[in-house]
Design a protein around this motif. Sequence first.
Motif, mmCIF file in Angstrom:
data_model
loop_
_atom_site.group_PDB
_atom_site.id
_atom_site.type_symbol
_atom_site.label_atom_id
_atom_site.label_comp_id
_atom_site.label_asym_id
_atom_site.label_seq_id
_atom_site.Cartn_x
_atom_site.Cartn_y
_atom_site.Cartn_z
ATOM 1 N N HIS A 73 3.103 11.602 -0.273
ATOM 2 C CA HIS A 73 2.013 10.638 -0.165
ATOM 3 C C HIS A 73 0.926 11.120 0.792
ATOM 4 C CE1 HIS A 73 1.205 6.002 -0.432
ATOM 5 N NE2 HIS A 73 0.238 6.729 -0.946
ATOM 6 N N ASP A 116 -2.096 6.036 1.370
ATOM 7 C CA ASP A 116 -1.153 5.641 2.411
ATOM 8 C C ASP A 116 -1.772 4.530 3.252
ATOM 9 O OD1 ASP A 116 0.836 5.844 4.587
ATOM 10 O OD2 ASP A 116 -0.868 6.738 5.639
ATOM 11 N N PRO A 117 -1.108 3.379 3.351
ATOM 12 C CA PRO A 117 -1.742 2.211 3.987
ATOM 13 C C PRO A 117 -1.848 2.282 5.501
ATOM 14 C CG PRO A 117 0.512 1.696 3.353
ATOM 15 C CD PRO A 117 0.218 3.062 2.790
ATOM 16 N N TYR A 118 -1.166 3.243 6.135
ATOM 17 C CA TYR A 118 -1.152 3.296 7.595
ATOM 18 C C TYR A 118 -2.163 4.287 8.162
ATOM 19 C CZ TYR A 118 3.195 0.804 6.806
ATOM 20 O OH TYR A 118 4.118 -0.110 6.388
ATOM 21 N N TYR A 119 -2.317 5.441 7.515
ATOM 22 C CA TYR A 119 -3.142 6.499 8.080
ATOM 23 C C TYR A 119 -4.416 6.770 7.274
ATOM 24 C CZ TYR A 119 1.042 7.387 10.831
ATOM 25 O OH TYR A 119 2.108 7.240 11.675
ATOM 26 N N ARG A 132 -7.038 1.894 -2.527
ATOM 27 C CA ARG A 132 -5.798 1.119 -2.390
ATOM 28 C C ARG A 132 -4.570 1.906 -2.811
ATOM 29 N NH1 ARG A 132 -6.840 -1.200 1.424
ATOM 30 N NH2 ARG A 132 -8.393 0.444 1.448
ATOM 31 N N PRO A 167 -7.028 3.031 5.892
ATOM 32 C CA PRO A 167 -7.968 2.425 6.848
ATOM 33 C C PRO A 167 -9.239 3.242 7.060
ATOM 34 C CG PRO A 167 -5.719 2.317 7.698
ATOM 35 C CD PRO A 167 -5.686 3.209 6.504
#
Length: 354
Positions: free
Chosen positions: A241, A132-135, A129, A138
């Motif tokens: 990041h 980087d939440p976009y790349y 968590r 996931p």
Amino acid sequence: MTSASGDRRIAVVAFAQTDHRRTSEELSEVEMLMPVLHEVLDRTGLKTADIDFTCSGSSDYLAGRAFSFTLALDGVGAWPPISESHVEMDGAWALYEAWTKLLTGDADTALVYSYGKSSPGSVRDVLTRQLDPYYMAPLWPDSVALAALQAQALIDAGDTDEPALAAVAARNREAATANPHAQLKEPAPQGDYLVRPLRTGDCPPIGDGAAAVVLAAGDRARDLCARPAWIRGIDHRIEAHGLGVRDLTESPSTRLAAERAGAFERPVDTAELHAPFTAQEIVLRKALRLGDGVVVNPSGGALAANPIMAAGLIRIGEAAARIHRGESDRALAHATSGPCLQQNLVAVLEGEPR
């Protein structure tokens, strides 16, 4: 501002920590924390009402519920109302906030504490968590896999090899035999590979623990401690990041934080490094220009006990405690957060001449 000036000097005057354990399922966070708070205050003779500012560090993701830190305030005693703050970071960053508060003159004493219970869940998954939440997030690359990428990059660059990493683990865990609070108190075999090139011995133990320090300013610090550990400088910096744009064999943020904290002005005799993985100690030693004459991690470091959200504050506390005992005159303490040494804090502590 990264260093104290004039008469407004801040010192660590007391430090306490739990015995770090693989699990403390019979205790709540409050029950784990309260003995540490009592101990650190007893060492100064202060009571809760004597503390001008309180700041804590913890993670709601570890606790599994929002605003979990408010429950820990039951252990502090929040009535009558107190001046209090919280950071969703390691307690070293809570100490930074408290240090800033005392520098302004708004407070003369501060209580800083942090805690983490890693045993209830999967730490390797929880720490995704931070990505980087976009790349990155996931893809669910866990903390050990990312640390292994960093270790392999160091090996490929010729900066280390697996026997050298094993030697780092052996030295840290040998030092931990003298630390009654350490979770791992004796040398252990490197074990099997978790993620190549990292073996079990290259990785930190999973465990629960808490720590607390008391800060005081000026003459108040001298009243509370026979030999205060003065914070001569403190600074923190962050890397990009995106892991793909970083050179994982270097830590420019650590180097810059150390420079701004005054670490390179004069040699230090002790360094407490928050290096959960053996390869990270290699990176930090290079960034901080630590020679063979520096005693590194006399407590055993994060390889001997790594309570998440408290391990960085413990590095500052351990360095300060050595100054209190007269075993060090100028010490460096380092804390990190995020994958592959993404965020780094450096503090320089000094004792008064003997």
